[in-house]
Design an enzyme around this catalytic site. Structure first.
Site, PDB file in Angstrom:
ATOM      1  CE  LYS A 111      -4.001  31.328  26.057  1.00 20.10           C
ATOM      2  NZ  LYS A 111      -3.965  29.974  26.639  1.00 20.10           N
ATOM      3  CE1 TYR A 155      11.582  40.495  -3.307  1.00 23.67           C
ATOM      4  CE2 TYR A 155       9.688  40.423  -1.841  1.00 23.67           C
ATOM      5  CZ  TYR A 155      10.783  41.097  -2.356  1.00 23.67           C
ATOM      6  OH  TYR A 155      11.069  42.356  -1.931  1.00 23.67           O
TER       7      TYR A 155
HETATM    8  C1  PLP Z   1      -5.216  29.365  26.495  1.00 20.14           C
HETATM    9  C2  PLP Z   1      -5.869  28.523  27.524  1.00 20.14           C
HETATM   10  C3  PLP Z   1      -7.257  28.308  27.510  1.00 20.14           C
HETATM   11  C4  PLP Z   1      -8.170  28.785  26.394  1.00 20.14           C
HETATM   12  O1  PLP Z   1      -8.159  27.813  25.372  1.00 20.14           O
HETATM   13  P1  PLP Z   1      -9.071  27.962  24.060  1.00 20.14           P
HETATM   14  O2  PLP Z   1      -8.772  26.717  23.305  1.00 20.14           O
HETATM   15  O3  PLP Z   1      -8.596  29.180  23.337  1.00 20.14           O
HETATM   16  O4  PLP Z   1     -10.480  28.057  24.502  1.00 20.14           O
HETATM   17  C5  PLP Z   1      -7.812  27.604  28.574  1.00 20.14           C
HETATM   18  N1  PLP Z   1      -7.052  27.116  29.566  1.00 20.14           N
HETATM   19  C6  PLP Z   1      -5.706  27.274  29.597  1.00 20.14           C
HETATM   20  C7  PLP Z   1      -4.940  26.699  30.725  1.00 20.14           C
HETATM   21  C8  PLP Z   1      -5.080  27.973  28.568  1.00 20.14           C
HETATM   22  O5  PLP Z   1      -3.753  28.110  28.613  1.00 20.14           O
END
Ligand code: PLP
Length: 366
Positions: free
Chosen positions: A38, A263
């Protein structure tokens, strides 16, 4: 004329990701893997990462929504997309038609997918809420969910999943969560008349698979650790960071003690040789790193960030670095200066540091 290269870029190393995936398989004792991809593969590039890891045969690519699944579909990726959370009503028809795998988080979702699957049943997983509070059935709702599911001819149940809210923070809660999950899975499997051969049972994210064991799962869902950052520092040396964020020096100049930089005019406490670098919060380098003792690597030497991070530039102190010149490379994070170090300094988490690198930063793949 040759086009000038980008001022800031991220070097992405797929060999590092493959190494990390091998460690996932070893640590999870050969369970199947859902590669969580994702948010542009945590900033590494969705399609490029999917193509690079497709041949490693993950069971699923975990995506956040129908739009990300569509990008995989459009690129001809054959590994099944799994939607990691409740779906919007308007996404479900596309999910059903394309055969992507949703997780059923409510009776409303179940009934809608059942209707959409009346001609061709939809493969879906059952989401259990074992502590995340983000969707799924609570223990006392499981029986009702299974009863409804038995009347749903449009749904073929192909898995059960749940998620861990504190696997890197609270081992006592998480251990208890694992046993509650395993018990619920036992109950559900007993209740189901038939269980398909490729039925998936999954609970662990990166922190979960590193530190805990379930007797019922056969699939793990790592994200962060595949990209080479461990949510649990003890395992960091087993992983190889897949992204190195780089920029170049645009200017080096001498400024007197008492002069201001950036800044807000952070005042210099000594005569300073200052280097200006071509990266800022417009690239996703967090502004909250200002005045937190942040370092940047130039020729392997740590040089302190001085003054506030600007949209396109930062200023660093190179007084103690003998040889550096405009055009030289600087590393913001990578193997010797981890994204997790920046996260800590910026008051955020490694996931955000990686995912927030903006499209202006060119990705270079190897
Ligand atoms: C994003 C996500 C993961 C991955 O988690 P990590 O901590 O990056 O390994 C696993 N399961 C779900 C349901 C997620 O939304």
């Amino acid at each position: 004329m040759t086009e000038s290269p980008p001022r800031a870029w991220a070097e992405i190393n797929f060999e590092a990701m493959r190494h990390n995936l091998r460690f996932v398989r070893q640590q999870s004792e050969g369970q199947d893997v859902m590669v969580v991809i994702k948010a542009e593969a945590y900033g590494h590039g969705l399609i490029k990462t999917a193509k690079a890891l497709e041949s490693e045969n993950p069971k699923f690519f975990g995506v956040a929504n129908a739009g990300e699944a569509r990008l995989l579909f459009g690129a001809g990726i054959k590994i099944a997309p799994y939607i990691l959370g409740a779906t919007l009503p308007c996404e479900r028809e596309e999910i059903a038609i394309r055969g992507w795998t949703p997780c059923l988080c409510s009776l409303e979702e179940m009934k809608h997918f059942d209707a959409l699957g009346s001609n061709q049943p939809i493969n879906a997983h059952l989401a259990l809420d074992t502590g995340m509070g983000r969707g799924g059935f609570l223990p006392h709702q499981i029986e009702g969910a299974l009863e409804t599911l038995k009347r749903c001819q449009g749904i073929q149940l192909t898995g059960i999943g749940s998620h861990l809210p504190v696997a890197d923070e609270d081992p006592v809660f998480t251990q208890d969560q694992f046993s509650r999950f395993d018990q619920s899975v036992d109950r559900i499997l007993q209740d189901l008349e038939t269980v398909p051969d490729d039925f998936s049972v999954h609970l662990s994210n990166s922190a979960g698979l590193l530190n805990f064991h379930s007797r019922t799962t056969n699939l793990v869902r790592p994200g962060l650790m595949l990209y080479g950052i461990s949510p649990i520092p003890e395992y960091q040396d087993k992983l190889q960071p897949a992204m190195t964020l780089k920029t170049r020096i645009s200017l080096i100049h001498e400024l007197p003690k008492g002069h201001g930089v950036s800044y807000g005019r952070t005042l210099l406490s000594r005569d300073t040789r200052a280097a200006v670098l071509g990266i800022g919060y417009g690239d996703g380098y967090p502004r909250t790193l200002s005045d937190r003792g942040t370092d940047v690597l130039i020729h392997g030497t740590r040089c302190p960030l001085i003054g506030r991070v600007m949209m396109d530039q930062i200023i660093i102190d190179v007084t103690d670095l003998k040889n550096c010149a405009p055009g030289d490379e600087a590393i913001l994070f990578g193997e010797d200066l981890l994204a997790s170090e920046l996260a800590q300094k910026a008051g955020t988490i490694s996931w955000e540091i990686l995912a927030q690198i903006t499209p202006r930063v060119a990705r270079r793949y190897s």
